[in-house]
Design a protein around this motif. Structure first.
Motif, mmCIF file in Angstrom:
data_model
loop_
_atom_site.group_PDB
_atom_site.id
_atom_site.type_symbol
_atom_site.label_atom_id
_atom_site.label_comp_id
_atom_site.label_asym_id
_atom_site.label_seq_id
_atom_site.Cartn_x
_atom_site.Cartn_y
_atom_site.Cartn_z
ATOM 1 N N THR A 286 1.937 12.640 -9.241
ATOM 2 C CA THR A 286 1.228 13.918 -9.128
ATOM 3 C C THR A 286 2.200 15.073 -8.984
ATOM 4 N N ILE B 293 0.841 -1.204 0.000
ATOM 5 C CA ILE B 293 0.000 0.000 0.000
ATOM 6 C C ILE B 293 0.876 1.254 0.000
ATOM 7 N N LEU B 294 1.914 1.260 0.811
ATOM 8 C CA LEU B 294 2.812 2.416 0.859
ATOM 9 C C LEU B 294 3.511 2.629 -0.477
ATOM 10 N N GLU B 295 3.851 1.561 -1.144
ATOM 11 C CA GLU B 295 4.492 1.677 -2.448
ATOM 12 C C GLU B 295 3.541 2.289 -3.477
ATOM 13 N N ILE B 296 2.258 1.877 -3.439
ATOM 14 C CA ILE B 296 1.266 2.430 -4.371
ATOM 15 C C ILE B 296 1.054 3.919 -4.093
ATOM 16 N N VAL B 297 0.959 4.265 -2.805
ATOM 17 C CA VAL B 297 0.765 5.680 -2.438
ATOM 18 C C VAL B 297 1.968 6.502 -2.868
ATOM 19 N N LYS B 298 3.163 5.966 -2.673
ATOM 20 C CA LYS B 298 4.377 6.684 -3.054
ATOM 21 C C LYS B 298 4.421 6.932 -4.559
ATOM 22 N N LYS B 299 4.039 5.933 -5.360
ATOM 23 C CA LYS B 299 4.034 6.113 -6.810
ATOM 24 C C LYS B 299 3.014 7.163 -7.235
ATOM 25 N N SER B 300 1.847 7.179 -6.573
ATOM 26 C CA SER B 300 0.827 8.169 -6.916
ATOM 27 C C SER B 300 1.293 9.578 -6.573
ATOM 28 N N VAL B 301 1.913 9.732 -5.403
ATOM 29 C CA VAL B 301 2.409 11.043 -5.001
ATOM 30 C C VAL B 301 3.518 11.514 -5.933
#
Length: 335
Positions: A222, A211-219
């Motif tokens: 953006t 989950i942290l990896e997905i959030v990091k890629k999205s941030v």
């Protein structure tokens, strides 16, 4: 134009106009952020920590800009504005490329701003008749000359750049960096091994690291979109807004207000013929009989000379034409 058309063309080397555009937008970053922060102080009010931040604004901008540029350079191989214009910078020494970029974009600008602030401080000390020591006198004398000399040298470098030179200013020559066209780095295709076992084909279990990896890629995606595409345009728009707020007279049209014809109201003093006569002869002051030079309108809607109107409302409470009650307000008109 004949001279420029006969210059040698190097498609890999950016034009001088592209480099000048990048440099002009770079100069907008610090004034724009300072302007936004000052508006925030006006709205929020000054506090102890906000004043400390404002006093150390140049140093904080240096640190913040250095961190953002370093992260963006490591990810894309170019700075934010360079990538926006399709450029990048390379050096003779690959491992020192970012050091040259940092000196050119961050350190040299910070040193120049600190020296200019110190020079302004010396000028204020001279105005208050404070005695300067030898170092301050030397700095006050030679700093403007050094600035002019650097401008002349940079101008010569730009002229030389038109003749297929590698460096466009003095700092680039000192750090041995130059501009080139930006090209996206080749993506390395990940080789996925063949999966034969049914257990290995199962979908990976979603856990906290995933989950942290997905959030990091999205941030990252953006922030990269904002910095690469929206941030330079945002700087230009804020700079235009700042100019409008600081010098609104440049954007105001010279509007001439026509003298409104006073309304015909029922009179208490005089007849309707006097009212019609007063409405028809608005060029002359109804109080002194002379031509109106500085028109002003009282609350009943009638016009007289400003001095006469001020004297009338100071002593009288009724209109000088209709006789109705008026207040003390006077509107000055532009004719």
């Amino acid at each position: 134009m004949d001279f420029y058309s006969n210059l040698p063309v190097n498609l890999q080397q950016p034009t001088l106009f592209e480099i000048l555009s990048v440099n002009e937008v770079k100069k907008l970053i610090k004034p724009t952020l300072r302007y936004i922060f000052s508006l925030y102080l006006q709205h929020r009010g000054t506090g102890r920590w906000l004043l400390k931040i404002f006093n150390k604004f140049d140093l904080l901008i240096l640190l913040l800009k250095s961190l953002l540029e370093y992260r963006h350079f490591k990810a894309t191989g170019a700075t934010i504005l360079d990538k926006f214009y399709g450029l990048k910078r390379v050096s003779r020494f690959d491992h020192l490329t970012f050091l040259g970029v940092w000196i050119n974009d961050c350190l040299s600008e910070y040193i120049n701003d600190i020296c200019e602030q110190y020079h302004e401080k010396l000028q204020s000390m001279k105005l208050t008749n404070l005695k300067l020591n030898n170092w301050q006198q030397w700095f006050d004398l030679y700093f403007p000359k050094v600035q002019q000399a650097i401008k002349v040298i940079n101008f010569c470098f730009k002229l030389k750049y038109l003749r297929d030179s590698k460096h466009s200013d003095l700092v680039q020559f000192a750090t041995q960096t130059r501009y080139e066209r930006y090209s996206e780095p080749d993506e390395v295709e990940s080789k996925v091994p063949a999966v034969s076992d049914i257990v290995q084909r199962r979908r990976k279990r979603t856990n906290m690291p995933r989950i942290l990896e997905i959030v990091k890629k999205s941030v990252d995606k953006t922030s990269s979109m904002f910095l690469d595409k929206l941030f330079p345009s945002f700087l230009v728009m804020i700079r235009i807004l700042q100019i409008i707020n600081q010098r609104p007279e440049l954007f105001k049209q010279d509007v001439r207000i026509k003298k409104p014809k006073p309304p015909v109201l029922p009179s208490k003093k005089g007849s309707d013929k006097d009212v019609d006569k007063a409405n028809a002869t608005t060029e002359n002051c109804p109080l002194c009989g002379e031509k109106i030079k500085d028109p002003a309108m009282i609350s009943s809607g009638y016009i007289a000379d400003l001095k006469c109107a001020e004297e009338w409302v100071r002593t009288e409470t009724t209109c000088f034409i209709t006789g109705i009650e008026i207040n003390k307000t006077i509107r000055k008109l532009l004719i």
